[in-house]
Design a protein around this motif. Sequence first.
Motif, mmCIF file in Angstrom:
data_model
loop_
_atom_site.group_PDB
_atom_site.id
_atom_site.type_symbol
_atom_site.label_atom_id
_atom_site.label_comp_id
_atom_site.label_asym_id
_atom_site.label_seq_id
_atom_site.Cartn_x
_atom_site.Cartn_y
_atom_site.Cartn_z
ATOM 1 N N LEU A 43 93.232 22.374 45.620
ATOM 2 C CA LEU A 43 93.578 21.184 44.839
ATOM 3 C C LEU A 43 93.865 21.635 43.411
ATOM 4 C CD1 LEU A 43 93.759 18.067 45.025
ATOM 5 C CD2 LEU A 43 91.402 18.000 44.179
ATOM 6 N N PHE A 44 95.072 21.311 42.939
ATOM 7 C CA PHE A 44 95.482 21.665 41.582
ATOM 8 C C PHE A 44 95.625 20.404 40.742
ATOM 9 C CE2 PHE A 44 96.728 25.404 43.918
ATOM 10 C CZ PHE A 44 96.489 26.433 43.034
ATOM 11 N N ASP A 45 95.248 20.512 39.481
ATOM 12 C CA ASP A 45 95.428 19.413 38.523
ATOM 13 C C ASP A 45 96.232 19.969 37.348
ATOM 14 O OD1 ASP A 45 95.318 17.164 36.995
ATOM 15 O OD2 ASP A 45 93.133 17.115 36.790
ATOM 16 N N VAL A 46 97.528 19.653 37.339
ATOM 17 C CA VAL A 46 98.436 20.208 36.321
ATOM 18 C C VAL A 46 99.288 19.089 35.731
ATOM 19 C CG1 VAL A 46 98.518 22.528 37.322
ATOM 20 C CG2 VAL A 46 100.119 20.780 38.122
ATOM 21 N N GLU A 47 100.052 19.416 34.704
ATOM 22 C CA GLU A 47 100.818 18.408 33.966
ATOM 23 C C GLU A 47 102.143 18.040 34.636
ATOM 24 O OE1 GLU A 47 99.882 16.705 31.240
ATOM 25 O OE2 GLU A 47 97.946 17.691 31.488
ATOM 26 N N SER A 48 102.688 18.947 35.438
ATOM 27 C CA SER A 48 104.041 18.690 35.957
ATOM 28 C C SER A 48 104.317 19.549 37.195
ATOM 29 C CB SER A 48 105.076 19.041 34.881
ATOM 30 O OG SER A 48 105.037 20.436 34.628
ATOM 31 N N GLN A 85 90.625 28.529 37.958
ATOM 32 C CA GLN A 85 89.509 27.627 38.282
ATOM 33 C C GLN A 85 88.672 27.371 37.031
ATOM 34 O OE1 GLN A 85 87.554 28.535 42.300
ATOM 35 N NE2 GLN A 85 89.069 30.192 42.075
ATOM 36 N N ARG A 86 88.466 28.423 36.242
ATOM 37 C CA ARG A 86 87.673 28.245 35.010
ATOM 38 C C ARG A 86 88.371 27.315 34.024
ATOM 39 N NH1 ARG A 86 87.231 33.817 35.370
ATOM 40 N NH2 ARG A 86 85.405 34.378 36.581
ATOM 41 N N ASP A 87 89.697 27.388 33.934
ATOM 42 C CA ASP A 87 90.382 26.514 32.960
ATOM 43 C C ASP A 87 90.640 25.116 33.515
ATOM 44 O OD1 ASP A 87 92.975 26.268 34.132
ATOM 45 O OD2 ASP A 87 93.776 27.974 33.024
ATOM 46 N N GLY A 88 90.223 24.867 34.785
ATOM 47 C CA GLY A 88 90.228 23.515 35.337
ATOM 48 C C GLY A 88 91.496 23.114 36.066
ATOM 49 N N ARG A 89 92.495 23.984 36.094
ATOM 50 C CA ARG A 89 93.740 23.597 36.771
ATOM 51 C C ARG A 89 93.673 23.801 38.288
ATOM 52 N NH1 ARG A 89 98.352 26.450 33.391
ATOM 53 N NH2 ARG A 89 96.741 28.033 33.156
ATOM 54 N N TRP A 90 92.876 24.774 38.738
ATOM 55 C CA TRP A 90 92.669 25.013 40.184
ATOM 56 C C TRP A 90 91.300 24.423 40.486
ATOM 57 C CZ3 TRP A 90 94.750 30.129 42.639
ATOM 58 C CH2 TRP A 90 94.643 30.072 44.030
ATOM 59 N N LYS A 91 91.300 23.134 40.905
ATOM 60 C CA LYS A 91 90.034 22.379 40.965
ATOM 61 C C LYS A 91 89.172 22.747 42.162
ATOM 62 C CE LYS A 91 89.902 17.990 39.840
ATOM 63 N NZ LYS A 91 89.189 17.921 38.565
ATOM 64 N N ASN A 92 89.800 23.015 43.301
ATOM 65 C CA ASN A 92 89.036 23.346 44.509
ATOM 66 C C ASN A 92 89.798 24.366 45.332
ATOM 67 O OD1 ASN A 92 88.419 20.108 44.141
ATOM 68 N ND2 ASN A 92 86.619 21.284 44.696
ATOM 69 N N ASP A 129 106.844 21.453 37.373
ATOM 70 C CA ASP A 129 107.273 22.756 36.855
ATOM 71 C C ASP A 129 106.072 23.648 36.544
ATOM 72 O OD1 ASP A 129 109.943 22.124 37.051
ATOM 73 O OD2 ASP A 129 110.109 21.441 34.983
ATOM 74 N N GLU A 130 104.992 23.041 35.983
ATOM 75 C CA GLU A 130 103.802 23.846 35.693
ATOM 76 C C GLU A 130 103.215 24.404 36.985
ATOM 77 O OE1 GLU A 130 100.577 21.893 33.632
ATOM 78 O OE2 GLU A 130 99.389 23.735 33.605
ATOM 79 N N LEU A 131 103.156 23.549 38.031
ATOM 80 C CA LEU A 131 102.596 24.031 39.308
ATOM 81 C C LEU A 131 103.467 25.155 39.874
ATOM 82 C CD1 LEU A 131 100.409 23.735 41.479
ATOM 83 C CD2 LEU A 131 101.985 22.216 42.701
ATOM 84 N N HIS A 132 104.777 24.969 39.806
ATOM 85 C CA HIS A 132 105.662 26.009 40.346
ATOM 86 C C HIS A 132 105.460 27.336 39.608
ATOM 87 C CE1 HIS A 132 108.954 27.807 42.460
ATOM 88 N NE2 HIS A 132 109.353 28.298 41.296
ATOM 89 N N THR A 133 105.366 27.265 38.282
ATOM 90 C CA THR A 133 105.166 28.482 37.490
ATOM 91 C C THR A 133 103.859 29.158 37.875
ATOM 92 O OG1 THR A 133 106.434 27.579 35.655
ATOM 93 C CG2 THR A 133 104.908 29.365 35.134
ATOM 94 N N LEU A 134 102.818 28.340 37.954
ATOM 95 C CA LEU A 134 101.482 28.865 38.270
ATOM 96 C C LEU A 134 101.467 29.529 39.662
ATOM 97 C CD1 LEU A 134 98.522 26.415 37.715
ATOM 98 C CD2 LEU A 134 98.785 27.682 39.822
ATOM 99 N N LEU A 135 102.071 28.839 40.650
ATOM 100 C CA LEU A 135 102.066 29.383 42.020
ATOM 101 C C LEU A 135 102.927 30.633 42.123
ATOM 102 C CD1 LEU A 135 102.339 26.096 44.132
ATOM 103 C CD2 LEU A 135 100.295 27.492 43.749
ATOM 104 N N SER A 136 104.056 30.625 41.422
ATOM 105 C CA SER A 136 104.955 31.776 41.552
ATOM 106 C C SER A 136 104.412 33.011 40.841
ATOM 107 C CB SER A 136 106.360 31.426 41.054
ATOM 108 O OG SER A 136 106.320 31.054 39.705
#
Length: 92
Positions: free
Chosen positions: A55-60, A35-42, A62-69
Motif C-alpha cells: 500500500l502506497f500513499d503518494v501525491e500523484s 516505509q520510514r518516510d511514510g510513502r510505502w505504508k504496508n 507520476d510520483e508512484l511511477h517514479t518511485l516504482l521505476s
Amino acid sequence: MLFLVRMDVNIPHDLPAAQADEIKAREKAYAQQLQRDGRWKNLWRVVGEYANYSLFDVESNDELHTLLSQLPLFPFMKIHVTPLAQHPSAIA
Ligand SMILES: O=C(O)C[C@H]1C=CC(=O)O1
C-alpha cells in the motif's frame, strides 16, 4: 492518494547469485527508506509466491511511477497498480 500495488518478482536463473543478492540488498534498503518516510505504508508477502502486496500513499500517479521505476528489482518485476478511493460504507 492511496494505491494497492502487487509486485511479482522474476529474477532470471542465469543472473549470477552475487549480483542478485546485491540487487536484493539495495531493494531492501530502498523499500525500508520509503516505509520510514511514510510513502510505502504496508508490505505483505503473498503466501507461497515471490510476490508482495503493498500500500502506497503518494501525491500523484507520476510520483508512484517514479518511485516504482527506481526499485532496484524493477527490471525483474511485473507490477499491477490499483488506485483506491473512499468506500461510502467505510467507517474508518
Ligand atoms: O521481496 C519482494 O517482494 C520484492 C521487493 C519488495 C520489497 C523488497 O524488499 O523487495
